[in-house]
Motif scaffolding. Structure first.
Motif, PDB file in Angstrom:
ATOM      1  N   VAL A 280       0.846  -1.184   0.000  1.00  0.00           N
ATOM      2  CA  VAL A 280       0.000   0.000   0.000  1.00  0.00           C
ATOM      3  C   VAL A 280       0.887   1.240   0.000  1.00  0.00           C
ATOM      4  O   VAL A 280       2.044   1.190   0.404  1.00  0.00           O
ATOM      5  CB  VAL A 280      -0.970   0.038   1.208  1.00  0.00           C
ATOM      6  N   GLY A 281       0.330   2.353  -0.446  1.00  0.00           N
ATOM      7  CA  GLY A 281       1.047   3.616  -0.466  1.00  0.00           C
ATOM      8  C   GLY A 281       0.545   4.473  -1.604  1.00  0.00           C
ATOM      9  O   GLY A 281      -0.274   4.042  -2.426  1.00  0.00           O
ATOM     10  N   TYR A 282       1.030   5.682  -1.647  1.00  0.00           N
ATOM     11  CA  TYR A 282       0.573   6.647  -2.636  1.00  0.00           C
ATOM     12  C   TYR A 282       1.074   6.260  -4.028  1.00  0.00           C
ATOM     13  O   TYR A 282       2.038   5.505  -4.168  1.00  0.00           O
ATOM     14  CB  TYR A 282       1.053   8.051  -2.260  1.00  0.00           C
ATOM     15  N   MET A 283       0.415   6.803  -5.060  1.00  0.00           N
ATOM     16  CA  MET A 283       0.859   6.524  -6.428  1.00  0.00           C
ATOM     17  C   MET A 283       2.302   6.979  -6.599  1.00  0.00           C
ATOM     18  O   MET A 283       2.711   7.989  -6.036  1.00  0.00           O
ATOM     19  CB  MET A 283      -0.065   7.178  -7.463  1.00  0.00           C
ATOM     20  N   ALA A 284       3.056   6.189  -7.317  1.00  0.00           N
ATOM     21  CA  ALA A 284       4.475   6.420  -7.618  1.00  0.00           C
ATOM     22  C   ALA A 284       5.392   6.107  -6.444  1.00  0.00           C
ATOM     23  O   ALA A 284       6.579   6.406  -6.498  1.00  0.00           O
ATOM     24  CB  ALA A 284       4.724   7.843  -8.130  1.00  0.00           C
ATOM     25  N   ALA A 285       4.870   5.467  -5.402  1.00  0.00           N
ATOM     26  CA  ALA A 285       5.726   5.074  -4.275  1.00  0.00           C
ATOM     27  C   ALA A 285       6.604   3.881  -4.644  1.00  0.00           C
ATOM     28  O   ALA A 285       7.610   3.633  -3.998  1.00  0.00           O
ATOM     29  CB  ALA A 285       4.883   4.746  -3.041  1.00  0.00           C
ATOM     30  N   GLY A 286       6.217   3.128  -5.673  1.00  0.00           N
ATOM     31  CA  GLY A 286       7.016   1.988  -6.122  1.00  0.00           C
ATOM     32  C   GLY A 286       6.351   0.648  -5.915  1.00  0.00           C
ATOM     33  O   GLY A 286       7.011  -0.391  -6.023  1.00  0.00           O
TER      34      GLY A 286
END
Length: 185
Positions: free
Chosen positions: A7-13
């Motif tokens: 999980v994480g924000y867009m473009a976090a990888g």
């Protein structure tokens, strides 16, 4: 093996690290947005346009529940997936969640240089992009922080550094205590 959810924000990888970690561990990789597009034969942006955010989030929830039933799978969720319904609680119940945390500066840089422009940030000036990401992270951080593990995704730009990050994820997944929780990996 229990499902692993990134999980994480867009473009976090999530997709980059997830795909490589899944190969290394010989498990199936699923990008939730790509899975939705495959099942509905439409782009996520088209589903958003046709059904609105509420309609899309309902589809996303149903597809999340579907992929969470698979064994030996690593799932890269959409940036908003953990923030709707009981999705984060559900993922934590079904498997293990890892928050790929990245700074606003890193996210802006990655989104500015991305080959594919994401609809939510397309056309924004650098200042608007910075403000937008800051605001969205402030809204979503409380959901992301519920993850079982936190992984600092800043600095993973070169292939060598991505391989290092993948190795750290792989070590976590092969650890006998996998899923027992920890602060940071």
């Amino acid at each position: 093996m229990k499902p692993l959810f990134l999980v994480g924000y867009m473009a976090a990888g999530k997709t980059t690290l997830g795909r490589r970690a899944a190969q290394l561990l010989n498990v199936e990789f699923i990008d939730l947005d790509a899975y939705i597009e495959s099942r509905y034969r439409k782009r996520v942006s088209d589903l958003f346009a046709e059904r609105g955010e509420e309609g899309f989030r309902d589809i996303e929830r149903r597809m999340l529940h579907e992929v969470a039933e698979f064994d030996n799978v690593l799932v890269a969720t959409g940036g908003g997936t953990p923030c709707f319904f009981d999705n984060m609680e559900y993922m934590r119940h079904r498997g293990v969640t890892i928050y790929l945390a990245a700074s606003v500066q890193t996210l802006c840089r990655r989104l500015s240089h991305a080959k594919v422009k994401r609809p939510l940030v397309a056309g924004k000036t650098p200042e608007e992009l910075y403000e937008y990401i800051t605001e969205m992270l402030n809204r979503r951080e409380s959901y992301y922080r519920q993850a079982d593990y936190r992984f600092d995704a800043d600095g993973y730009e070169s292939l060598d550094s991505v391989d290092e990050a993948v190795y750290r994820l792989a070590v976590l997944m092969q650890n006998p205590a996998y899923g027992d929780g920890a602060d940071e990996i």
